[in-house]
Write an enzyme that holds these catalytic residues in place. Sequence first.
Site, short mmCIF file in Angstrom:
data_model
loop_
_atom_site.label_atom_id
_atom_site.label_comp_id
_atom_site.label_asym_id
_atom_site.label_seq_id
_atom_site.Cartn_x
_atom_site.Cartn_y
_atom_site.Cartn_z
N LYS A 64 -27.08 -24.01 17.80
CA LYS A 64 -28.05 -23.16 18.50
C LYS A 64 -29.45 -23.40 17.98
O LYS A 64 -30.41 -23.60 18.75
CB LYS A 64 -27.65 -21.70 18.35
CG LYS A 64 -28.52 -20.74 19.15
CD LYS A 64 -28.01 -19.30 19.03
CE LYS A 64 -26.64 -19.17 19.63
NZ LYS A 64 -26.11 -17.80 19.54
N GLY B 66 -18.99 -16.31 20.72
CA GLY B 66 -18.46 -14.96 20.59
C GLY B 66 -17.72 -14.68 19.31
O GLY B 66 -17.24 -13.56 19.09
N MET C 102 -18.83 -14.98 16.04
CA MET C 102 -19.60 -14.38 14.96
C MET C 102 -20.57 -13.35 15.53
O MET C 102 -20.57 -13.09 16.72
CB MET C 102 -20.30 -15.48 14.16
CG MET C 102 -19.31 -16.35 13.38
SD MET C 102 -20.08 -17.70 12.50
CE MET C 102 -20.54 -18.80 13.84
N ARG D 66 -26.33 -25.37 25.05
CA ARG D 66 -25.31 -26.08 24.26
C ARG D 66 -24.46 -26.88 25.22
O ARG D 66 -24.41 -26.59 26.43
CB ARG D 66 -24.45 -25.10 23.48
CG ARG D 66 -23.70 -24.10 24.34
CD ARG D 66 -23.07 -23.01 23.50
NE ARG D 66 -22.51 -21.94 24.33
CZ ARG D 66 -22.20 -20.73 23.89
NH1 ARG D 66 -22.41 -20.42 22.63
NH2 ARG D 66 -21.69 -19.82 24.69
N HIS E 38 14.56 -30.75 18.53
CA HIS E 38 15.20 -31.47 19.62
C HIS E 38 14.64 -31.02 20.97
O HIS E 38 14.28 -31.84 21.83
CB HIS E 38 16.72 -31.24 19.59
CG HIS E 38 17.46 -31.88 20.72
ND1 HIS E 38 17.73 -31.21 21.90
CD2 HIS E 38 17.95 -33.14 20.87
CE1 HIS E 38 18.38 -32.03 22.72
NE2 HIS E 38 18.53 -33.21 22.12
N SER F 215 9.40 -51.10 13.80
CA SER F 215 8.90 -49.94 14.52
C SER F 215 9.07 -48.74 13.60
O SER F 215 10.17 -48.46 13.12
CB SER F 215 9.69 -49.73 15.82
OG SER F 215 9.19 -48.60 16.50
N CYS G 136 7.15 -45.40 16.86
CA CYS G 136 7.86 -44.79 17.98
C CYS G 136 8.22 -43.34 17.74
O CYS G 136 8.97 -42.75 18.51
CB CYS G 136 9.12 -45.59 18.33
SG CYS G 136 10.33 -45.66 17.00
#
Length: 925
Positions: A27, A106, A108, A341, A461, A814, A881
């Site tokens: 800011k 929003g 602080m 911003r 899983h 892999s 992988c």
Amino acid sequence: MGNKMIYFFGGGNAEGSASMRDLLGGKGANLAEMTSIGIPVPPGFTITTEVCRQYHENGNAFPPGLNEELTVNIEKLQLTMGSCFGDPDSPLLVSVRSGAARSMPGMMDTVLNLGINPAVVEGLIRKTGDRRFALDVYRRFIQMFGDVVMGVPHHEFEKVLDEAKEAKHVTLDTGLDADDLADVVDRYITLYERYTGETFPTDPRTQLNKSIEAVFRSWDNPRAIKYRQLNDIKGLIGTAVNVQTMVFGNLGETSGTGVAFTRDPATGINDFYGEYLMNAQGEDVVAGIRTPHPIATLADAHPGIYAELMNIRETLEKHYTDMQDLEFTIQEGKLYILQTRTGKRTIFSWIRTQVEMVEEGLIDERTAVDRVPAAELGKLFAPILDPEDIRKKGLKPVTIGLNASPGGACGKVVFTAEDAEAWAAKGEKVILVRIETSPEDIGGMHASQGILTSRGGMTSHAAVVARGMGCPCVSGAGELKINYAKQHVECNGRIARQGDIIAIDGFTGCVFFDPVTVKPSEIVQVLRHELDPEKSKLYHDYSTFMQFVDSIRTLKVRTNADTPTDAAIAVRFGAEGIGLCRTEHMFFESNRIIAFRRLILVAEKVKQLRTRLENASGSAREELIRELKSPLAQYTQALTELLPLQRSDFVGIFQALNGLPATIRTLDPPLHEFLPQDLDGQKEMAATMGVSIEQIQATISSLHEFNPMLGHRGCRLGISYPEVTAMQVRAIIEAALEVHSQGIPVNPEIMIPLVGTRKELQLQRDITEREINHILNEKQLTSLPFHVAIGTMIEVPRAALTADEIAHSADFFSFGTNDLTQMTCGFSRDDAGKFLGEYVSSTIYEYDPFQVLDQTGVGQLVRMAVEKGRSVKPKLKLGICGEHGGEPKSVEFCHSIGLDYVSCSPYRVPIARLAAAQAVIKMES
């Protein structure tokens, strides 16, 4: 500028600039920048983030020298404005706002109208002739100062205000006149003194110092800390404090305030987007007490102001070369910009704004690619719960679990995979609700709209399989009490029974025990040929953007896919092959599981007899040979039944890939995972296979392991049961030959899992090459018409440590980072979710190592294996992988150490592509 603590802006000049955001916060840096380019910004000054750090290190006290610099800058501000703190005839009022280097809207604290006191109120009345305005300014300051600075509960102030409105029979603050507000001010002062035990301060400097301290303290308030955690904001030292001259939007109908975006933050459409209120201050727009007006209506109400605002919109967007989020105030017909911003936006808006800005010549392709948050990209492809439907119905989640796989899903509750398949076959949309899932549930998972579990983490899983399928999943929702016997799930006083409709949000982890409308992804509809791409602007922008991405990246991206359908959708998502095809998932379909279970029933007996045979001689040996004959025949028959089933799967996968490489992993899970663990399932298996339940239970008991993830699995199974490896190799090669004969190129790669020594890999490689030679002899071929690579997964730490030895027997590595993380860190990925959150919040680990690759630990093993492997074979192909292959920070690491490819679930392929391009840009910058 050495130890300078405060930077001034105003009068067309500024001591700071946009490049100083780390010191001045976003800011403050932008206020200075706007001042320098001629935007009408109320003058003020910024106290640096470094001062915030010093404040906290100094025991929450101003560091030496700050008060003196404050005095200098207050005098400069007074001179610039021609007004003075506390002067009733020409009062200076200021706002005090936070501003970190990364935007935290929003989170602080802010104080407005600072500098007012009873004498100033009287001065404002004389100056403006508006008693109501002066009292409104004062009551707002008392409320904000009391709440933000001194901790007087906000709702207590609101209660006083509501009582005043009720007494006057009005609903809006604007309905209160000056006398009403005078009474509110008196009651606010009394309330303040009752809670604080102090007289309300009238000295502006006292007000200012206390407010600055409150903003510094707000850096560590719970909501700010949580916001930084959720948005992965790290490495900042604190917030800056911006002290800025007040301008007033509540001076009547020629004054107002608003918030605007230079483009639509939801869609990215190049329209000025925002809201405003006349005769209001900034908090009124966001508080919801009054309904703001669309920004476009300002053109009719105040055409001159709107035209000026449109010019500023264009100036700011061209200057910052990105969409801006700006706040403005109109004071008696004069426009002021209070902040700008880079605008927060949805991923839909990100893609459209960046593509169109490239087309407009505002930015180049690399800038566009670098800006878009890779982790957000997956939201483009998932269905979503309609937020408008949730809002209209006033729905609240019953609980929030882990957002394991993105997307929204709504359907009827079922508790078993069998029911999920059966209900889906009848056209029902279902949500599979399980305490946890297992490989046996794969069919039901595939049939479900979404998956909900009360246990398991982000790499459980359920999470891994759901992501692979592109199926929404919420896992680890620990508040759920699932009762299979009663077929219901209870949570926080609500119950959902089998057949009841629930909804889950895989983006947020929210669970609703209510129906919610689900909206499909346009891009997926196009990729599935369900929607004409010419009719989708979103798809056009997405495909254009991904062309930018692919022109930059060097790291290839493959997919983890186990079916032709998954392979085909992954290719449409841009996958350049399969990096992991898990053959075990193919065994769980109903007609296959019977043959595989028959194999398991006799496999252990065959192994035991063979072991005894090795040490036997004479008549005992002959007896063992006769005893082995029947189970061996059953064993061979089961393999014979499985061979064409596996072969047909590989045919479909090779056809879908059309010459792209397919890395196919031989059998990995321990055998007990393929057998039912519950009594009903065991009885069903016994009846289906024509054996006693005692035989089933004896087999399950013999396969039991205390730690199966470290037990008899992977290459260890292939060594114990070489015929299984041989069958799978034959299925792969025969499928490849069949597809090749159709004129379709093939590129098979056979991967041996869980290798820890070169000898293990060599034994499995010998079996593989022997079976290939058998096929060549049977078909009277001298060689295969395509290349077959044989490699291994590096997922055991010992394999990484001895990668130079293993490389002699491998064509590729892999990295299976899911298991490598488990074994290196000593965590169970299914159980560690119970405490890893605490580890991350305590900074023991920066991130959950199952979600983001642990680069300082696991990553060093990967780096070592890369270096050792290529020291033996410089052109050794290397990939990853595990699920880390679709996580942006992990992809960047893979690029940095020179891997050839990453592999991830189909719906994460675009994320990995973008992350790979961003890694190139980062390394070059």
